[in-house]
Enzyme design. Structure first.
Site, short mmCIF file in Angstrom:
data_model
loop_
_atom_site.label_atom_id
_atom_site.label_comp_id
_atom_site.label_asym_id
_atom_site.label_seq_id
_atom_site.Cartn_x
_atom_site.Cartn_y
_atom_site.Cartn_z
N GLU A 12 -2.59 5.63 -13.65
CA GLU A 12 -3.50 4.85 -14.10
C GLU A 12 -4.78 5.88 -13.48
OE1 GLU A 12 -3.22 0.82 -13.06
OE2 GLU A 12 -4.02 1.19 -10.74
N VAL B 13 -3.44 -15.07 2.97
CA VAL B 13 -4.07 -15.14 4.17
C VAL B 13 -5.37 -15.54 4.30
CG1 VAL B 13 -4.73 -13.85 6.48
CG2 VAL B 13 -2.62 -13.31 5.14
N LEU C 142 -10.00 5.15 -9.45
CA LEU C 142 -11.31 4.88 -9.25
C LEU C 142 -11.86 5.25 -8.05
CD1 LEU C 142 -11.08 1.02 -10.67
CD2 LEU C 142 -11.61 2.96 -12.07
N GLU D 91 -3.41 -5.97 -9.44
CA GLU D 91 -1.86 -6.87 -9.35
C GLU D 91 -2.13 -8.39 -8.93
OE1 GLU D 91 0.63 -6.32 -5.78
OE2 GLU D 91 -1.09 -6.08 -4.59
N GLY E 133 0.79 -0.96 -0.02
CA GLY E 133 -0.03 0.02 0.05
C GLY E 133 0.90 1.22 0.04
N ARG F 90 1.49 -16.15 -4.44
CA ARG F 90 1.61 -16.85 -3.24
C ARG F 90 0.41 -17.28 -2.73
NH1 ARG F 90 -0.09 -12.99 0.17
NH2 ARG F 90 0.13 -10.90 -0.67
N GLU G 148 -5.64 -9.87 -8.33
CA GLU G 148 -6.52 -8.69 -7.51
C GLU G 148 -7.24 -7.90 -8.66
OE1 GLU G 148 -4.34 -8.92 -3.10
OE2 GLU G 148 -4.00 -7.21 -4.46
#
Ligand code: ADP
Length: 450
Positions: A201, A295, A204, A288, A166, A292, A276
């Site tokens: 980009e 969680v 949104l 992205e 983030g 892996r 995502e």
């Protein structure tokens, strides 16, 4: 083929992976820092090796120590879990160079997906829908930067190609702020990620965070296992997740899921991964790919009936997937509350020794936790201490079960965010479903005023 797996992680995910290995009849090697010497999964492992002091840089991020532990123990494969070294391409390359199996995609794929500009380009090529904006990095030329923003249309977001967690992004509302924002973000990217490349980009304004879980073998089979909604976030950190994403047309999700697996086939992706997306006004926009285990994987396990970690290990062993896309059904609804050792109001971490540890159970309730009655929560790591997962035939049933489950939690000695989850479950907008990624922060701001 391997039969001895070193788990290069700690906490609940170390135990989760260990359980999957044991079910498959594989030996497990736990590596731990001095702060985790008494952990339950360390005791349960076939072999356990201390890899250094508490500080992550000297233990769980210490690649040489982990490789040495693999060598000493005779482990033939390394599972990186999530966080720590799980998306470190150099680590994956070192493991393969040592003749061991990295349980994840190959180093080059991790590298490509870790570069958001390269990832977006690969996804556009595979016709995965992306956020509007150019495929390439941002030029240094001010006129060109202004032109790109004009073409996208304000508001825009300037992001670091190597960014993560983030950080390294800035929203720009108008041309007067653009050039300053670009130079500040570039400097930040250079310092924090060692790479000044930026891209731009469309920003949104009210999206939801919706993601697609994929699972791929080395025989050309790629599956998508349904959607998850992780819109409830604080400071870009997920707090509560669910599967499937509520209120989205199943046909549209299928279309996106099929594009994701198409992209996996084109890139010869191996293992588990997550695409995502931001979802706004009926459209999906790729942001992205995580290369892996995540969680929140249990909510997909509960709704698909597939053990994602077990399948991840089996495909790393070279097995072909035995399931076909047509076998996969989403059954009912699942929720996951991340229980953190933190103050439910200030969000300050609350490490310490647990005095009482009573967790819920019953029909449709799953607990993933490494904690025990007198365990110590060390101050050096992430504060996640348990995941409470519920499953029900409907979203309302899963919610009702979660409410009962949370009411049964009794933890003393440390503070947890259980009261926060309880309050969120009583929020009408969340109960109705379909809240955006800003909902929790807005709700927290209102809570402060009252
Ligand atoms: P990181 O790798 O740092 O997590 P992401 O690209 O996944 O970065 O973005 C993190 C979060 O930032 C997203 O979940 C979303 O909340 C916000 N974000 C990123 N890109 C956009 C965008 N184009 N418009 C709106 N919000 C965005």
């Amino acid at each position: 083929m391997f039969d001895n797996v070193l788990i290069a992680n700690r906490g609940e995910i170390a135990l989760r992976i260990q359980r999957a290995c044991r079910e498959l009849g594989l030996k497990t090697v736990a590596v731990y820092s001095e702060a985790d010497a008494d952990a339950r999964y360390v005791r349960l492992a076939d072999e356990a090796l201390c890899i250094g002091p508490a500080s992550p840089a000297q233990s769980y991020l210490n690649r040489a120590a982990i490789l040495f532990a693999a060598h000493v123990s005779g482990a033939q494969a390394i599972h990186p879990g999530y966080g720590f070294l799980s998306e470190n391409a150099d680590f994956a390359a070192e493991i393969e160079a040592a003749g061991l199996v990295f349980i994840g995609p190959d180093a080059q794929t991790i590298r490509t997906m870790g570069d958001k500009v390269a990832a977006k380009r690969a996804m556009r090529a595979a016709r995965v829908p992306c956020v509007p904006g150019p495929d390439g990095g941002l030029s240094d030329d001010p006129t060109e930067i202004l032109r790109v923003a004009e073409e996208i249309g304000y508001p825009v977001i300037v992001k670091a190609a190597g960014g993560g967690g983030g950080r390294g992004m800035r929203v720009v509302l108008g041309a007067d702020q653009l050039l300053d924002a670009v130079s500040v973000t570039r400097e930040e990217a250079r310092r924090a990620f060692g790479k000044p490349e930026l891209y731009m980009e469309k920003f949104l304004e009210h999206p939801r965070h919706v993601e697609i879980q994929v699972l791929c073998d080395t025989h050309g089979n790629a599956l998508w296992l349904g959607s998850r909604d992780c819109s409830l976030q604080r400071r870009h950190q997920k707090v509560l997740e669910e599967a499937p994403a509520p209120g989205i047309d199943a046909g549209l999700i299928r279309q996106v899921g099929e594009r994701c697996v198409q992209a996996c086939r084109q890139t010869r992706y191996r293992g588990v991964g997550t695409f995502e997306f931001l979802y706004e006004n009926g459209q999906f926009y790729f942001i992205e790919m995580n290369t892996r285990l995540q969680v929140e994987h249990p909510v997909t396990e509960m709704t698909s009936g597939i053990d994602i970690v077990r399948e991840q290990i089996r495909v790393a062993q070279g097995h072909a997937l035995s399931i076909r896309q047509s076998d996969i059904r989403t059954l009912g609804h699942s929720l996951e509350c991340r229980i953190n050792a933190e103050d439910p109001f200030t969000f300050m971490p609350c490490p310490g020794r647990v005095a009482v540890w009573e967790l819920p159970g019953g029909n449709g309730v799953r607990i993933d936790s490494h904690m025990t009655g007198s365990a110590l929560v060390p101050p050096y790591y992430d504060s996640l201490i348990a995941k409470i997962i519920t499953h029900g035939a409907t979203r309302d049933e899963a919610l009702a079960r979660m409410r009962v489950a949370l009411s049964e939690v009794r933890v003393e000695g440390i503070r947890t965010n259980v009261p926060l989850h309880q309050a969120v479950l009583d929020d009408d907008a969340f109960r109705a479903g379909e809240v955006d990624i800003h909902h929790l922060e807005r709700w927290l701001a209102n809570r402060k005023q009252t």
